[in-house]
Design a protein around this motif. Structure first.
Motif, PDB file in Angstrom:
ATOM      1  N   SER A 202       0.729  -1.242   0.055  1.00 55.49           N
ATOM      2  CA  SER A 202       0.051  -0.012  -0.010  1.00 55.49           C
ATOM      3  C   SER A 202       0.816   1.296   0.057  1.00 55.49           C
ATOM      4  CB  SER A 202      -0.853   0.011   1.215  1.00 55.49           C
ATOM      5  OG  SER A 202      -0.250   0.185   2.342  1.00 55.49           O
ATOM      6  N   GLN A 203       0.185   2.379  -0.357  1.00 62.26           N
ATOM      7  CA  GLN A 203       0.782   3.647  -0.449  1.00 62.26           C
ATOM      8  C   GLN A 203       1.305   4.126   1.003  1.00 62.26           C
ATOM      9  OE1 GLN A 203      -1.562   6.584  -2.032  1.00 62.26           O
ATOM     10  NE2 GLN A 203      -0.154   8.133  -2.007  1.00 62.26           N
ATOM     11  N   GLN A 204       0.585   3.744   1.913  1.00 61.94           N
ATOM     12  CA  GLN A 204       1.065   3.961   3.405  1.00 61.94           C
ATOM     13  C   GLN A 204       2.233   3.090   3.901  1.00 61.94           C
ATOM     14  OE1 GLN A 204      -2.155   3.154   2.166  1.00 61.94           O
ATOM     15  NE2 GLN A 204      -3.586   4.544   3.168  1.00 61.94           N
ATOM     16  N   GLN A 205       2.434   1.739   3.378  1.00 64.24           N
ATOM     17  CA  GLN A 205       3.425   1.006   3.570  1.00 64.24           C
ATOM     18  C   GLN A 205       4.837   1.831   2.951  1.00 64.24           C
ATOM     19  OE1 GLN A 205       1.442  -2.755   2.277  1.00 64.24           O
ATOM     20  NE2 GLN A 205       3.210  -3.602   3.875  1.00 64.24           N
ATOM     21  N   ARG A 207       5.194   5.006   2.101  1.00 64.96           N
ATOM     22  CA  ARG A 207       5.366   5.945   2.918  1.00 64.96           C
ATOM     23  C   ARG A 207       6.226   5.958   4.199  1.00 64.96           C
ATOM     24  NH1 ARG A 207       6.161  10.537   1.448  1.00 64.96           N
ATOM     25  NH2 ARG A 207       4.504  10.989   0.413  1.00 64.96           N
ATOM     26  N   ASP A 311      -5.782   1.513   2.908  1.00 65.53           N
ATOM     27  CA  ASP A 311      -4.592   0.627   2.692  1.00 65.53           C
ATOM     28  C   ASP A 311      -4.896  -0.492   1.484  1.00 65.53           C
ATOM     29  OD1 ASP A 311      -3.343   1.462   4.859  1.00 65.53           O
ATOM     30  OD2 ASP A 311      -2.549  -0.279   5.636  1.00 65.53           O
ATOM     31  N   ASP A 339      -1.229  11.498  -1.378  1.00 63.98           N
ATOM     32  CA  ASP A 339      -1.212  11.764  -0.106  1.00 63.98           C
ATOM     33  C   ASP A 339      -0.311  13.298   0.012  1.00 63.98           C
ATOM     34  OD1 ASP A 339       1.328   9.776   1.168  1.00 63.98           O
ATOM     35  OD2 ASP A 339       1.421  11.124  -0.303  1.00 63.98           O
TER      36      ASP A 339
END
Ligand code: TXA
Ligand code: MG
Length: 341
Positions: A202-205, A207, A311, A339
């Motif tokens: 995911s983008q969150q991972q 980041r 996510d 983001d």
């Protein structure tokens, strides 16, 4: 990479699969994301066969799969610090890095682009197969172009029954795919990551690994999506029309709404429900679409997208939007939002 825990049965099919690849054949190989249709990168005939078997247009480049960092680096003309950081964090795993290609990477693999997509998959049979066949295998998902990706060997057998019977494709059965959705495709450019396709990471991972100084952008414009030419609007489509209802069940949808989506009677529909847990939903999605598509006497599919969090849902929603013939309501998040904004 040292390969552990390969059973005697797997060892036998691995040997057959490796031999087939080394003779210039194509092998359906399990990965942790989806099954791939693999060919040696130094066999132009096998690369051509992959495009032909998939009925894939030649403008859509293939990902090259490796089983070591050294092999990945040898295929890229540049290896920026950001690539090193992401590879170290997520490989082996569901992340594809798009980087300037080394001159010896065949233009047919990259569809004439100056870049190559590189990924080190996590499935032990994939790693073993790559190790035994020269250290790099080009592989798109093992489905006909535009259709849902296979997440079991049985899905591959459905997709390519004739070609397998004719001996053109050997299937290496590695069980059901752990993630069930394709890899995240990232174009790496100095201090910017362009997300060409949301996927298993995911983008969150991302980041969390790269910190706040790196810009992460989601590819949105036509020009940018042309950089990931295969990720088209109508992709991952079942044969029967799919209606995706965002955050509502079939019981909550009106007859008028269904009529507008081309369905006169609820009994025409196969209902698909996804688990609320994103990992479970990702694992189930393609298998559920295939199961519903095969249901006799039904003419359309109805999928209720549960209203759960972020996510991995970004990747699932991306596939749902592309697979849907009709959408009722709006996705919980408008798009795969950058983001940065
Ligand atoms: O998880 C996965 O990525 C699976 C497994 C088998 O590894 N593979 C897969 O391959 O999904 P495929 O070919 O179905 O999708 C690859 C995507 C396509 O949208 C293609 O356009 C993009 O990656 N791609 C490949 N090379 C690229 C490049 N050099 N530049 C931009 N996009 C690229
Ligand atoms: Mg594909």
């Amino acid at each position: 990479m040292p390969i552990e825990n390969i059973s005697a049965a797997d060892e036998a099919t691995l040997a057959t699969a490796a031999e087939h690849l080394n003779r210039g054949g194509c092998v359906a190989m399990p990965t942790e994301t989806v099954y791939g249709l693999a060919a040696r990168i130094d066999r132009a005939d096998a690369i051509a066969a992959v495009f032909q078997l998939k009925e894939r247009p030649d403008f859509d480049p293939l990902i090259v799969h490796v089983s070591s960092l050294a092999a990945a680096k040898s295929l890229a003309r540049e290896w920026p610090p950001l690539a090193e950081q992401l590879a170290k964090a997520f490989w082996p795993g569901p992340l594809t890095l798009v980087l300037p290609k080394a001159p010896h990477v065949d233009d047919r693999i990259t569809s004439g682009l100056e870049t190559v997509g590189l990924r080190w998959p996590r499935h032990p049979l994939a790693a073993a197969l790559i190790d035994r066949t020269g250290g790099a295998l080009a592989a798109p998902s093992a489905n006909k172009f535009g259709r849902t990706s296979p997440t079991t060997a049985a899905h591959v057998a459905d997709e390519f029954a004739a070609e397998i019977a004719a001996g053109a494709i050997v299937v290496l059965d590695g069980g059901a795919c752990e993630i069930g959705l394709e890899s995240t495709v990232c174009d790496i450019n100095k201090n910017t990551i362009l997300l060409l396709r949301p996927g298993g990471i995911s983008q969150q991972q991302i980041r969390a690994v790269v910190g706040s100084t790196v810009t992460i952008e989601a590819a949105k414009t036509a020009a940018e999506s042309a950089q990931s030419p295969g990720h088209l609007k109508h992709h991952y489509m079942p044969r029967k029309p799919l209606i995706v209802a965002w955050g509502r069940t079939l019981g909550e949808v009106t007859t008028a709404e269904l009529l507008a989506a081309g369905v006169g009677d609820r009994s025409e529909l196969v209902e698909i429900s996804l688990p609320e847990d994103a990992r479970m939903a990702a694992r189930a999605l393609y298998a559920e679409l295939r199961r519903a598509d095969a249901a006799p006497g039904k003419t359309a599919l109805f999928l209720a997208r549960p209203l759960a969090g972020a996510d991995l849902w970004q990747a699932i929603d991306d596939r749902l939007r592309r697979a849907a013939r009709f959408q009722l309501g709006e996705p919980p998040r408008a798009d795969f939002e950058s983001d940065e904004r």
